[in-house]
Design a protein around this motif. Structure first.
Motif, PDB file in Angstrom:
ATOM      1  N   GLU A   1     -24.187  -3.990  12.253  1.00 42.35           N
ATOM      2  CA  GLU A   1     -24.594  -5.394  12.145  1.00 42.35           C
ATOM      3  C   GLU A   1     -23.342  -6.244  12.004  1.00 42.35           C
ATOM      4  O   GLU A   1     -22.643  -6.178  10.989  1.00 42.35           O
TER       5      GLU A   1
ATOM      6  N   VAL B   1     -21.378  -9.661  11.482  1.00 40.57           N
ATOM      7  CA  VAL B   1     -21.539 -10.992  10.904  1.00 40.57           C
ATOM      8  C   VAL B   1     -20.191 -11.703  10.929  1.00 40.57           C
ATOM      9  O   VAL B   1     -19.149 -11.089  11.126  1.00 40.57           O
TER      10      VAL B   1
ATOM     11  N   TYR C   1     -23.405 -14.232   4.870  1.00 34.42           N
ATOM     12  CA  TYR C   1     -24.848 -14.223   4.626  1.00 34.42           C
ATOM     13  C   TYR C   1     -25.586 -15.120   5.609  1.00 34.42           C
ATOM     14  O   TYR C   1     -26.607 -14.747   6.172  1.00 34.42           O
TER      15      TYR C   1
ATOM     16  N   ARG D   1     -26.301 -13.805   9.135  1.00 31.06           N
ATOM     17  CA  ARG D   1     -27.202 -12.659   9.296  1.00 31.06           C
ATOM     18  C   ARG D   1     -28.535 -13.153   9.845  1.00 31.06           C
ATOM     19  O   ARG D   1     -29.007 -14.227   9.485  1.00 31.06           O
ATOM     20  N   ASN D   2     -29.133 -12.363  10.671  1.00 27.37           N
ATOM     21  CA  ASN D   2     -30.435 -12.718  11.233  1.00 27.37           C
ATOM     22  C   ASN D   2     -31.526 -12.288  10.249  1.00 27.37           C
ATOM     23  O   ASN D   2     -31.668 -11.097   9.967  1.00 27.37           O
TER      24      ASN D   2
ATOM     25  N   ASP E   1     -33.694  -7.227   9.325  1.00 22.77           N
ATOM     26  CA  ASP E   1     -34.090  -6.181   8.377  1.00 22.77           C
ATOM     27  C   ASP E   1     -35.439  -5.582   8.747  1.00 22.77           C
ATOM     28  O   ASP E   1     -35.660  -4.374   8.620  1.00 22.77           O
TER      29      ASP E   1
ATOM     30  N   VAL F   1     -22.154  -2.853   8.113  1.00 18.98           N
ATOM     31  CA  VAL F   1     -22.032  -4.309   8.250  1.00 18.98           C
ATOM     32  C   VAL F   1     -20.562  -4.635   8.528  1.00 18.98           C
ATOM     33  O   VAL F   1     -19.693  -4.357   7.697  1.00 18.98           O
TER      34      VAL F   1
ATOM     35  N   PHE G   1     -23.109  -6.110  -0.059  1.00 19.74           N
ATOM     36  CA  PHE G   1     -23.659  -5.226   0.967  1.00 19.74           C
ATOM     37  C   PHE G   1     -23.672  -3.765   0.502  1.00 19.74           C
ATOM     38  O   PHE G   1     -24.586  -3.007   0.837  1.00 19.74           O
TER      39      PHE G   1
ATOM     40  N   GLY H   1     -26.234  -8.708  16.309  1.00 22.67           N
ATOM     41  CA  GLY H   1     -25.698  -9.857  15.597  1.00 22.67           C
ATOM     42  C   GLY H   1     -26.077 -11.136  16.305  1.00 22.67           C
ATOM     43  O   GLY H   1     -26.504 -11.114  17.463  1.00 22.67           O
TER      44      GLY H   1
END
Length: 294
Positions: free
Chosen positions: A29, A31, A37, A40-41, A45, A55, A75, A127
């Motif tokens: 993921e 970012v 934060y 982030r999509n 999750d 991450v 994280f 991402g």
């Protein structure tokens, strides 16, 4: 500023990620280290679920390192494997592979116990747009494979990419959520270039960024533009001072506010004033508490 923007190719991308998930061992993921934060999509999750996750905080060279370390701790607490990299300049990329090995250790130990032959780790990269996925892939593969660009939405389809003997990467188009209910998130995404300038009010974005700098790095802001404006001055006074100092004037010696707005956003977006993490852990404690309970 409630932003609604959900192109058809992004809806397709979300569906394809769900379909391809069973084929990979770990999810990368990606970012933006300036907004670890906010970039982030929120839907991711639900899509990834319990799949091991690395991450990757990209653009670490443009972020506040102390604040970024706090996000790495966050994280880790969620059970992820965070690493910070500068994909553009190829820094810290070996940590990505090391984190992937750690994240998949248990799975490959189970496969070994069953007598299965060793194989490459299959990873999916996900991402939001413009966080540097294609740049990261090209650096990891040490060759130009994925298309890159400085605007959102360059990657249009999925592709498998071999990286040495240990990694196989599945690139995916950037996935953006349907709308931003939180205006502050939208401004942060715009300030870092994750969403198109045409869909936001740039004056609001510039004012947000200016207020952030006044609160967190006033002296550097003043030094960068070589102006002496008090922290409690009105926004217009800041715009006037910057505009006149930089010669951004219209006929009649009036300040060109559109040019000042463009200058401010460009300088913050490209770390010309300083390196910042616009997501402050301490300021987001309530939101993070809610996240941890989900």
């Amino acid at each position: 500023m409630v932003i609604q923007w959900y192109p058809g190719h992004m809806a397709k991308a979300k569906r394809e990620v769900s379909e391809q998930l069973k084929k990979v061992d770990v999810v990368f993921e990606l970012v933006d280290a300036r907004i670890p934060y906010s970039s982030r999509n929120p839907m991711i999750d639900d899509v990834i679920k319990q799949k091991p996750r690395v991450v990757i905080l990209n653009k670490k060279d443009m972020s506040n390192l102390k604040e970024m370390e706090k996000w790495k701790d966050f994280f880790v607490e969620k059970g992820y494997y965070p690493v910070a990299v500068d994909a553009k300049h190829g820094k810290n990329l070996k940590q990505v592979e090391a984190a992937a090995i750690k994240a998949t250790k248990e799975k490959f130990e189970r496969e070994k116990a069953k007598g299965l032959k060793p194989r490459a780790i299959r990873a999916m990269i996900v991402g939001i747009p413009n966080v540097g996925k294609s740049t990261l892939i090209n650096k990891l593969a040490n060759r130009t494979i994925a298309q890159t660009g400085n605007k959102p939405g360059v990657t249009k389809q999925q592709q498998w990419i071999k990286v040495g003997k240990l990694l196989q990467l599945l690139d995916t188009p950037g996935i953006l959520w349907p709308k931003f209910e939180d205006e502050e998130v939208g401004k942060k995404l715009s300030l870092t270039g994750a969403i198109k300038d045409s869909i936001v009010h740039l004056d609001e974005v510039a004012i947000y960024g200016l207020n952030f700098l006044i609160a967190h790095d006033l002296e550097r802001l003043q030094q960068h533009y070589k102006i002496d404006v008090n922290a409690d001055a009105e926004t217009l006074e800041w715009f006037d001072a910057i505009g006149r100092k930089r010669g951004l004037l219209r006929k009649g010696n009036e300040v060109d506010y559109e040019a000042v707005i463009e200058l401010l956003i460009n300088d913050m977006r490209n770390a010309k004033i300083g390196t910042y993490c616009f997501d402050i852990v301490q300021d987001m404690s309530e939101e993070l508490s809610h996240d941890s309970n989900n």
